[in-house]
Design a protein around this motif. Structure first.
Motif, short mmCIF file in Angstrom:
data_model
loop_
_atom_site.label_atom_id
_atom_site.label_comp_id
_atom_site.label_asym_id
_atom_site.label_seq_id
_atom_site.Cartn_x
_atom_site.Cartn_y
_atom_site.Cartn_z
N HIS A 1 35.15 25.90 6.16
CA HIS A 1 35.26 24.73 7.05
C HIS A 1 36.64 24.70 7.70
O HIS A 1 37.65 24.56 7.02
N HIS B 1 39.00 23.89 11.65
CA HIS B 1 39.16 23.54 13.06
C HIS B 1 40.46 24.24 13.46
O HIS B 1 41.48 23.59 13.71
N HIS C 1 30.49 16.93 8.87
CA HIS C 1 31.33 16.25 7.89
C HIS C 1 30.48 15.22 7.15
O HIS C 1 29.80 14.41 7.79
#
Ligand SMILES: [Zn+2]
Length: 434
Positions: free
Chosen positions: A63, A65, A213
């Motif tokens: 996970h 970004h 999420h």
């Protein structure tokens, strides 16, 4: 190409360790792995490279970004809701695709240098994320972010972003054998129920991974319950999201019956211990997830809530937190933590990396063993244990993805990192000041 190393840690089902070991790579995949003495005599195999040290599968970031290198350090001290609405979203609404491309390039270099060979990314301007990842040569599961980004206007409504994600899937899924494209509905609190249902429908049509999420904070669960009369997992189930392939990021505030629901629907979890700790969100119940047979990987989350992309830190923090919370040193063993960061992450993302086994993709890293961290290791299991408790990413010297040598001597050769640092610094200043 045959690689011969002092130690080969396979992280396969039996976590076999070969000392010395050999790894044969052909056409980007592992052709053979085992004890060096047993290596087959293969005509036309080509070169043999004696690399010393330890070879192991590359780490899988479940996970991230990563383009948030542009926002590294933003909003320190704020809880998730204020961190997003005050420190992150106003800046993200002003990002350009070029900003994101450079942010991702810097992120890829940081990930690769830390021995991370695959990353699951949820962000905006996903075409730029894909281009930057492909240019860096990292394996990437791209799940374009889908939600109404506050302040971004009609460019970033969930309907528009869902259309773009489906188009990216058509254009880029499978590109270079490195890129998979899924869907990234941001969360149950940033999309209306009809938005979640629309994502679920498209995901089923495309058989695409849904990366969302889930129950990151207690406040998220409370808000969803107040608005919809049920918890986050049930809301996702009602929308049809859980009928497809799902990766739930965080899953900190989930009750037993909700974990049972995840187990029934084969929902995978990305555990992000450092981000959850930094934002004061809590500690996910990883042992309870593993007990139920859930596929669990670990993730860095974005570099604005971590604040780096060094998955070795999560690898150590995950078992530390699990033991601290349980007051029990037998919870989440070191080898199990290593499995979560490799094979567990690969299973969570549906990738055929994460262990050194014939037929798997040749994503592997070399760790320097000539270091105090490995003294006085005796057995193969000692070495695996010390990899978690005593080693760190500083000992990763070389990284290969699909057999391509991307990091050597600790330097990422596929990214111009000095330029990426300058670009990100300049663009971050603009985002701060405008
Ligand atoms: Zn996240």
């Amino acid at each position: 190409m045959r690689y011969v190393a002092d130690v080969v840690a396979t992280m396969d089902e039996d976590c076999r360790v070969h000392r010395p070991g050999a790894l044969d790579v052909a056409e980007g995949r592992i052709a053979w792995v085992g004890a060096a003495a047993d290596a087959p005599v293969t005509r036309g195999l080509g070169e043999e490279r004696r690399v010393g040290g330890l070879l192991m599968p590359g780490l899988v970031n479940a996970h991230g970004h990563s383009p948030m290198t542009l926002l590294r350090g933003a909003g320190d001290g704020l809880p998730l809701e204020r961190w997003l609405s005050e420190a992150i979203w106003p800046k993200e609404a002003r990002l350009t695709p070029e900003d994101v491309w450079w942010g991702m390039q810097l992120g890829c270099s940081e990930l690769l240098r830390a021995g991370v060979t695959s990353t699951c990314e949820l962000y905006l301007h996903s075409g730029a994320v894909a281009d930057a990842a492909l240019a860096a040569g990292i394996r990437c599961v791209l799940t374009p972010g889908i939600f109404d980004l506050p302040g971004a206007g009609p460019q970033a409504t969930w309907q528009r972003l869902l259309e773009e994600a489906a188009q990216l899937h058509a254009d880029l899924d499978g590109r270079d054998g490195l890129l998979r494209v899924g869907l990234g509905p941001h969360a149950a609190y940033t999309l209306p129920p009809d938005g979640l249902a629309a994502v679920a429908k498209v995901a089923r049509e495309l058989d695409a991974l849904v990366h969302v999420h889930v129950a990151e904070t207690r406040a998220e669960g409370d808000a969803v319950r107040a608005r919809h009369g049920c918890g986050v997992p049930e809301l996702l189930e009602r929308a049809g999201i859980l009928d497809g392939r799902v990766l739930a990021a965080h899953a900190v505030w989930v009750a037993d019956d909700e974990l049972d629901l995840f187990a029934r629907q084969d929902v995978a979890v990305a555990h992000c211990p450092q981000s959850n700790a930094k934002l004061g969100s809590g500690v996910a119940r990883v042992p309870a997830m593993i007990d139920r047979g859930l596929r669990v990987g670990i993730g860095t989350d974005g570099p604005a809530s971590n604040d780096n992309l060094d998955l070795w830190e999560e690898l150590k923090l995950a078992p530390l937190l699990a033991r601290a919370v349980a007051c029990d040193a037998s919870v989440l063993g070191a080898v199990e933590a290593l499995r979560l960061a490799t094979n567990g992450g690969a299973a969570a993302l549906g990738l055929d990396c994460g262990s050194l086994a014939p037929g798997r993709v040749a994503d592997f890293v070399r760790v320097e063993l000539e270091d105090a961290a490995f003294v006085p290791a005796q057995s193969g299991e000692d070495i695996l244990t010390l990899l978690v408790w005593a080693a760190s990413s500083r000992l990763v010297t070389d990284v290969w993805v699909a057999g391509r040598h991307l990091v050597s001597g600790g330097v990422c050769r596929s990214v111009d990192e000095p330029r990426a640092r300058r670009e990100v610094a300049t663009r971050a200043r603009r985002l701060r000041e405008s």
